[in-house]
Structure formats: C-alpha cells, structure tokens
Design a protein around this motif. Structure first.
Motif, PDB file in Angstrom:
ATOM      1  N   GLN A 517       7.745   1.774   1.985  1.00 38.33           N
ATOM      2  CA  GLN A 517       7.539   2.599   3.184  1.00 38.33           C
ATOM      3  C   GLN A 517       6.279   3.470   3.010  1.00 38.33           C
ATOM      4  OE1 GLN A 517      11.367   4.446   3.285  1.00 38.33           O
ATOM      5  NE2 GLN A 517      12.173   3.011   4.830  1.00 38.33           N
ATOM      6  N   ALA A 518       6.135   4.016   1.783  1.00 38.75           N
ATOM      7  CA  ALA A 518       4.947   4.846   1.496  1.00 38.75           C
ATOM      8  C   ALA A 518       3.668   4.018   1.662  1.00 38.75           C
ATOM      9  CB  ALA A 518       5.039   5.409   0.082  1.00 38.75           C
ATOM     10  N   ALA A 519       3.716   2.797   1.100  1.00 42.17           N
ATOM     11  CA  ALA A 519       2.544   1.915   1.203  1.00 42.17           C
ATOM     12  C   ALA A 519       2.212   1.638   2.662  1.00 42.17           C
ATOM     13  CB  ALA A 519       2.818   0.614   0.467  1.00 42.17           C
ATOM     14  N   LEU A 520       3.306   1.384   3.466  1.00 40.90           N
ATOM     15  CA  LEU A 520       3.090   1.125   4.893  1.00 40.90           C
ATOM     16  C   LEU A 520       2.439   2.334   5.557  1.00 40.90           C
ATOM     17  CD1 LEU A 520       6.337  -0.811   5.956  1.00 40.90           C
ATOM     18  CD2 LEU A 520       3.989  -1.646   5.980  1.00 40.90           C
ATOM     19  N   ARG A 521       3.001   3.519   5.148  1.00 33.76           N
ATOM     20  CA  ARG A 521       2.435   4.742   5.736  1.00 33.76           C
ATOM     21  C   ARG A 521       0.940   4.851   5.388  1.00 33.76           C
ATOM     22  NH1 ARG A 521       7.032   7.419   4.518  1.00 33.76           N
ATOM     23  NH2 ARG A 521       6.113   8.342   2.638  1.00 33.76           N
ATOM     24  N   TRP A 522       0.576   4.637   4.073  1.00 35.67           N
ATOM     25  CA  TRP A 522      -0.846   4.707   3.665  1.00 35.67           C
ATOM     26  C   TRP A 522      -1.690   3.658   4.383  1.00 35.67           C
ATOM     27  CZ3 TRP A 522      -1.886   9.136   1.902  1.00 35.67           C
ATOM     28  CH2 TRP A 522      -1.040   9.798   0.994  1.00 35.67           C
ATOM     29  N   LEU A 523      -1.126   2.533   4.726  1.00 33.59           N
ATOM     30  CA  LEU A 523      -1.870   1.486   5.425  1.00 33.59           C
ATOM     31  C   LEU A 523      -2.074   1.860   6.883  1.00 33.59           C
ATOM     32  CD1 LEU A 523      -0.476  -1.960   4.194  1.00 33.59           C
ATOM     33  CD2 LEU A 523      -2.792  -1.143   4.012  1.00 33.59           C
TER      34      LEU A 523
END
Ligand code: ADP
Length: 731
Positions: A517-523
């Motif tokens: 989810q964090a990675a998605l947010r950073w993307l």
C-alpha cells in the motif's frame, strides 16, 4: 438249622442224662426181676408150709390110727368095753384128718389121688373093723391080727404119702437154697450196677461241673468283655467323635449319636419318629454297594470300612467313611461307624487346587523348571507346554548348563557365573543365548536358589528359566514405537504450532500488504518517489521470503504423517500407554490403577495421536506428583460411556492440583510452570481431541490433585464395526 432240633440233640448228648436213663432202666429191670423173685419165693414158702401141714396131718393120722389100733386090739384081746369108750372120737378124727389131707394136697394130682384113695381105704377099713368088733364074741387073736392088717394097709398108704411129701420137702429146701443164692446174686449184681452207674454218674457230674465252672468262668470273662466293649462303644457313642448308628438289616436306624445326627443335619425327633432309614439317606448310585455290604455283613459279621455319600436333611451330600459289624445278640441288627470326610475331601481338593495353581503359575510364569545336583548337572527339567523349540525331554539330564550348546554370554561371564554356583549363592536373571533350530539366537534368562539338606550340606540348585527371545523382540518393537511416537509428537506439535506460526506468517503478510500500500501511495504521488517505492518493494520481497520460509518449514515437518482414520479399541490403546509408563510410575513411588469399561464401542481416528494425548496426561501427572514431599501418590485412569454419546476418558492424580484460575490457562500454548517446560503439551492434546470432534477440560480432584478429561464422540456411521476386539488387534 431249626432251633428245636438242635436243642433236643443237645439234650440227648448230655452224658448225665444218659446215665440217669440207664439208672431208670436198671431200676425197672431189677424191679421186674425182684417182683418175679418175690412171687416165686412166696409160692415156695406156701408150698413149704403146705408140705409141713401135710406131713403134720399125716403124722397125726398115723398117731390116731395107732390109737384106734391100740383101742381095738385091747378090746379084741379082752373084750373089755372100757376100750371102746373113746372109740367114736378116734374114728371121727381119722375121717376128719383124711378129709383135711385131701384139701391140703388138692394142688398135687398124685398126692390128691393118693389122699382120695387113703380116705376111701380109711372109710372101708374102719367099717371092716367095726364089723369085726360087732361080730366078735370072744377075745380073738386072729380078729385082732386081721384088724391090724387092715390098719397096716392104711399105714402103708400114709407112709407112701409121707415119703412123697418128704421127697417134696427136700426138693423145696433145695429150691429155697437156690432162691437164696439167686437173691444174693441179684443183690450183688444190682449193687454192682448201681455202684458202677453211681461212679459213672459221679464222674460225669464232676466233669459236667468242671465244664460248667469253666463255662461260667468263660461266661463271666465274656460278660466282662462284652461289658468292657459295651462301655467302649458307649464312650465312643457319647464322645461324638465319629457318628455311631445302630441299624436293622432292612435299613431302619434305631439309634444314632449326636455326631451322626449333626453330620446329616437331623435332630433327635427325626430319629425317635423312626424317619431315619439308611436306604433313604443313601444316594441311588450307592444303593448297590450297600446291598453288597449287607450281604457281606450277613456272611462275615463285619465289613471293611469304605467311602460313600449320605444325603443331608437339606438334600446336599456329605462324603463319609463307614464301617460296620453285626450285633451277635441279634442277627438282624448291626452297629455302624460313620466318619465325616468333608474336611478331608476339602483338604484334598484344596491341595489339588493348590497344586493346579502352582502348575498354572509355573506354566504361565516360567518356561522351564529345573533342578541340578551338587556338581551342577541337571537332574530334572520340566518345560512349559506352550514352549516352542524346547530341547527333547531328558536330552540334557546329566549335563551341566555350560555343557549344552550356547552362543552367549562370553567366557568371562560364564566364569563369574560358575564362581557364584561354586559358592552356593542364589542367582537371578542370568541371561544366555542358545542356538535355535534355524540358527537364530534363543535368549534365556535363568534364576536359581541353592538347596541344602537338613545337615546343611549343599545338594544342588533348584530354579526356573524364562525364554526371553520374545521379550527382547518386544523391547526392540517398543523402542521403535517410542521413536515413532516422538516423531508423531513432533509433527503434531508442529500442527498445533501452525496457529502460532500463522501469527508469524500473518505478520510478514500484513507487512507485505502495508508495504505494498505504501509503495502504491509513493507511486501515486506527484511526482512518484521511486526510491521509497523501491525500498517498499525490497521490504515486500523480504516479508515474502520470510513467510515462504516459515510455511516451507512447516510443510517439511508435517509432510511425513498422512492423516489417518483407523478403527481402534480405546481400552487397548490406553493399556499400551500404561504399560509404557509403569516403570516410570514405579520409579516415583506412584501406584497406577485402571478402571476401563469392557466392551466399549470402537472409535475411529488417529490411534497414535490419541495415545500421545493419554501419554501426555500420564506423564504430566507423574511429574506433578514427583514434586510432592509426602502423601499417597495415586494415579487413576478410567473410561466410561459419556451421556452425550461418546467415550469419556479420565486421568486423575493426587498431585498438587491446579489453581482455579489455571484450569483454562494450562491449555494455552506455551503456558508452563516448569523451568524446562515447553508449555505445548496440553495445547496440542486439546487440539488433537478437538480434531477428532471431541473436547477436553481440567478440574480439581478431591481431596487434592487434578483431573483431566476428554470425550471422543462415537461415529454414527452405518459401517461402524461391532465393539468386539479382533484377535490380532492386541499387537
Ligand atoms: P509442560 O508440561 O511443558 O509445562 P503442558 O502444557 O503439558 O506443558 O502443561 C502446562 C502446565 O500445566 C504445566 O507446566 C503444569 O503447571 C500444569 N499441569 C499440567 N498437568 C498438571 C497436573 N497433572 N497437575 C498439576 N499441574 C499440571
């Protein structure tokens, strides 16, 4: 023999009676002869008297005739009438005497005839003389002569008769003398006979007296004997040591002592009322023997003691020894002795049973019983019937143990064993191996005790041997089973661990999700922060690897055990665990007791897992009680049908027990109070029980200790087998 005959025979046989009879006959005979003698003598006396009278009469006649002659002659010579004065008187006398003479000799024909003739002559001559006297006128010599001649004829006739009578008299006197002699003889003979008879009678009487005295003495002795015997019998009867009865041949019991009545459970009233009969008291199969007994008694008077049975009043039987003898006084009665054999029979039976028990014990406890002599050579070997591969009977007699083939132990062990034997010490569980028929080893464990005689000299050994090949195999199997259990333990522990492990797996997965989810947010950010995205993805890879490792490890662990659903008998499964742990319990001084319901339905499931549950509960209880300082250490294991259609298993101990708060805690994973404890045992147990559709709980034992229980449900499947055990399921 009929009685009267024998009596009359005895009567005649008595010599005294014979003597009396002889005496009587003698008296009768002598009486007869005496009477005859008396009559004859009387006749002789009468004849003598008559003879004297006849002679007297003849003399008188002669005198009167002489007178007549003198008178007539005087007259004829003188014619003096004075001479004729007494004339009529003399004539009359002559006539009277002549007549009297006739009467006297009437019994003698010759004399009677002579007397008649004389009387006639007298009458004729007297008439002639009267004529002469009347016609004479002067004295006349010739007339006187004629008259004298006439009278001479009379005189000659008288003389003839006198001669005859004299002759008779001589004869009578001779006869009289003969009588006297006969009398003397008769008396002598009579006296002799009487004397002889009296002597014989006296001798017989003496003999009889002696015989009687002897008989009386014997009688007294016999009486004494009988009295003594009676007394002895009475004492025996009263002592009530043995049963004594007096019976009639037909079976009726007339008398019985208390011992007999008690033996058969009757009382005196039964006896008095005449209800007791030997035949009724005797069971049917003994009646034939009884008939033979009676026959023997009649023949011999007594009977050898023999064993039989009587009925008691209550119908039960009592074994007895009976003997008997006829009473001499009465041929129809006898006395019987009855000994109660119940105790002896019981003792015999007890001995037989004890022997049987001993034999059973030997049969089941040992495979061989043996005895050796002072040189350790076998003198006796008895092998159990069940023992396969036993040496041929007698093949080892006379040999020592080390002379028969053996494979183990080594020389050193044998040397030590022989030292023990030579020191005459007991030995226990000396293990050796012998070659079996197929070449394999047969293990034997031998124990023995030295035997000493009364004087204390060593005479040999006596002992037993056990074939332990099977045991050794079982031990190996047990070791294998324990290894398997340990493995199952590990595996199921892992199964249970999965719950906790899932937690560990959850964590990387959750972390992965969070990182993703964090990675998605950073993307999605403008502009995207690719460094952060790279870091997040790196963390996701790490988490994924971690989770994969965890799961891989678990799979590797549980892969070995395929899920099982066998039918099994819970009782048997429990007993195996009890057997496994018994030595452990004993080591801790714990008594382990089971109360396992028979014929419970079979259960379906993983037998090994459930055995592990039970093993765990038993080991926990042993450990808990092992910490106690005092008190009874008791462990009970029981099974029963539960109300809710399942089997309830209870493991109860007298250990320290559980605090009420811990009743549930103990089932938590990793809950432990032990320094080296894992805290996984009970958690795993519960999960296993629940996996079988059951449930498990703990409670407090009274007065102290803990109770662990679980229920396993019954399968309501049509295909549930019957609850019987299969014969080979006990392995
Ligand atoms: P462990 O034996 O490794 O401690 P268990 O789960 O088997 O793990 O037991 C958990 C705890 O429950 C034990 O540490 C002990 O305190 C308690 N317990 C188990 N069985 C008994 C028992 N029979 N009596 C008293 N306490 C017990």
């Amino acid at each position: 023999m009929p009685v009267p005959q024998s009596q009359s025979f005895r009567w005649f046989a008595r010599p005294l009676a014979l003597v009396v009879a002889a005496l009587l006959i003698t008296v009768a005979v002598s009486g007869f002869f005496g009477l005859q003698y008396w009559q004859e003598q009387r006749a002789a006396n009468l004849a003598q008297e008559r003879n004297s009278e006849v002679l007297e009469t003849l003399e008188r006649l002669k005198t009167v005739i002489a007178d007549v002659e003198a008178q007539r002659r005087g007259y004829l010579l003188t014619l003096d009438p004075h001479y004729l004065k007494a004339y009529g008187v003399s004539d009359e006398s002559v006539r009277r005497d002549a007549q009297a003479l006739q009467t006297l000799v009437a019994g003698d024909p010759l004399q009677s005839h002579r007397a008649g003739h004389l009387a006639e002559t007298v009458a004729a001559k007297l008439r002639e003389i009267d004529e002469i006297v009347k016609t004479v006128r002067t004295y006349s010599g010739p007339a006187a002569m004629a008259m004298i001649r006439s009278l001479d004829e009379i005189r000659s006739q008288i003389d003839q008769m006198v001669d005859h009578e004299r002759y008779l008299r001589v004869d009578l006197e001779k006869r009289s003398k003969g009588f006297e002699r006969r009398k003397a003889w008769l008396i002598t003979i009579a006296v002799t006979i009487v004397a002889v008879l009296a002597g014989v009678a006296l001798a017989l009487a003496r003999r009889e007296a002696v015989r009687r005295r002897k008989a009386i003495a014997e009688n007294i002795a016999l009486q004494g004997d009988i009295l003594a015997r009676d007394k002895k019998i009475r004492r025996l009867v009263d002592a009530n040591i043995v049963g004594v009865i007096i019976w009639e041949v037909d079976g009726r019991i007339l008398e019985a002592n208390d011992a007999f009545l008690k033996m058969l459970g009757y009382d005196r009233e039964d006896l008095v009322s005449g209800r007791l009969n030997r035949t009724d008291l005797t069971p049917p199969e003994w009646r034939l023997r009884d008939l033979r007994t009676v026959a023997e008694l009649r023949r011999m008077g007594t009977v050898q003691p023999f064993e039989k049975e009587y009925f008691r009043k209550d119908g039960s039987r009592v074994p007895v020894l009976v003997g008997g003898t006829m009473l001499e006084r009465n041929q129809n009665q006898g006395v019987g002795f009855v000994l109660d054999l119940t105790e002896r029979k019981q003792a015999e039976e007890a001995l037989r049973q004890s022997e049987e028990r001993f034999r059973t014990l030997v049969q089941f406890s040992f495979d061989v019983y043996w005895e050796t002599d002072a040189q350790h050579r076998f003198t006796l070997q008895e092998f159990a019937e069940s023992l396969a591969d036993a040496p041929a009977p007698g093949s080892e007699i006379g040999k020592t143990r080390w002379e028969v083939p053996y494979l183990e132990p080594d020389e050193e062990a044998w040397r030590k064993h022989r030292e023990t034997l030579d020191a005459h010490l007991p030995f226990r569980d000396f293990e050796l191996a012998r070659p079996g028929p197929d070449g394999s080893k047969r293990y034997v464990s031998v124990s023995g005790l030295p035997v000493f005689d009364k004087a204390g000299h060593f005479v040999g050994y006596r002992g037993v041997g056990r074939h332990i090949t099977e045991r050794r195999r079982a031990e190996e199997a047990l070791r294998a089973m324990q290894a398997e259990l340990a493995h199952a333990n590990r595996v199921t522990a892992m199964g249970q661990l999965s719950a906790s492990i899932a937690h560990e797996v959850n964590q990387p997965i959750a972390a992965t999700v969070t990182n993703a989810q964090a990675a998605l947010r950073w993307l999605r950010a403008q502009p995207p922060d690719l460094k952060e995205v790279r870091d997040s993805l790196d963390r996701i890879v790490e988490d994924g690897k971690r989770a994969g490792n965890v799961i891989g490890g678990i799979r590797a662990l549980i892969h070995k055990v395929p899920p099982r659903k066998d039918w099994f008998d819970i009782k048997e499964a429990i007993l195996e665990m009890v057997g496994l742990t018994r030595s452990e319990a004993v080591k801790h001084g714990i008594s382990m007791q089971t109360r396992l319901a028979a014929a419970l339905p079979l259960l379906q499931g993983d037998r090994t897992q459930l055995q592990q549950v039970i093993l765990n509960l038993i080991l926990n209880a042993i450990e808990a009680m092992g910490e106690l300082d005092d008190g009874n250490r008791e462990l009970w294991i029981s099974t029963e049908m539960a109300a809710e259609a399942g089997v309830l298993v209870t493991v109860r101990d007298s250990g320290p027990g559980l605090a009420p708060a811990d009743m549930e805690n103990v089932f938590e994973a990793f809950y432990t109070t032990k320094p080296m404890g894992m805290g996984m045992g009970l958690a795993i147990c519960r999960s296993m029980v629940e996996a079988h559709g059951g449930r498990m709980w703990a409670s407090a034992n009274e007065p102290r200790g803990a109770v662990f229980q679980f229920i396993l449900p019954l399968q309501r499947d049509e295909s549930v087998p019957a609850p019987q055990l299969e014969p080979n399921s006990a392995a």
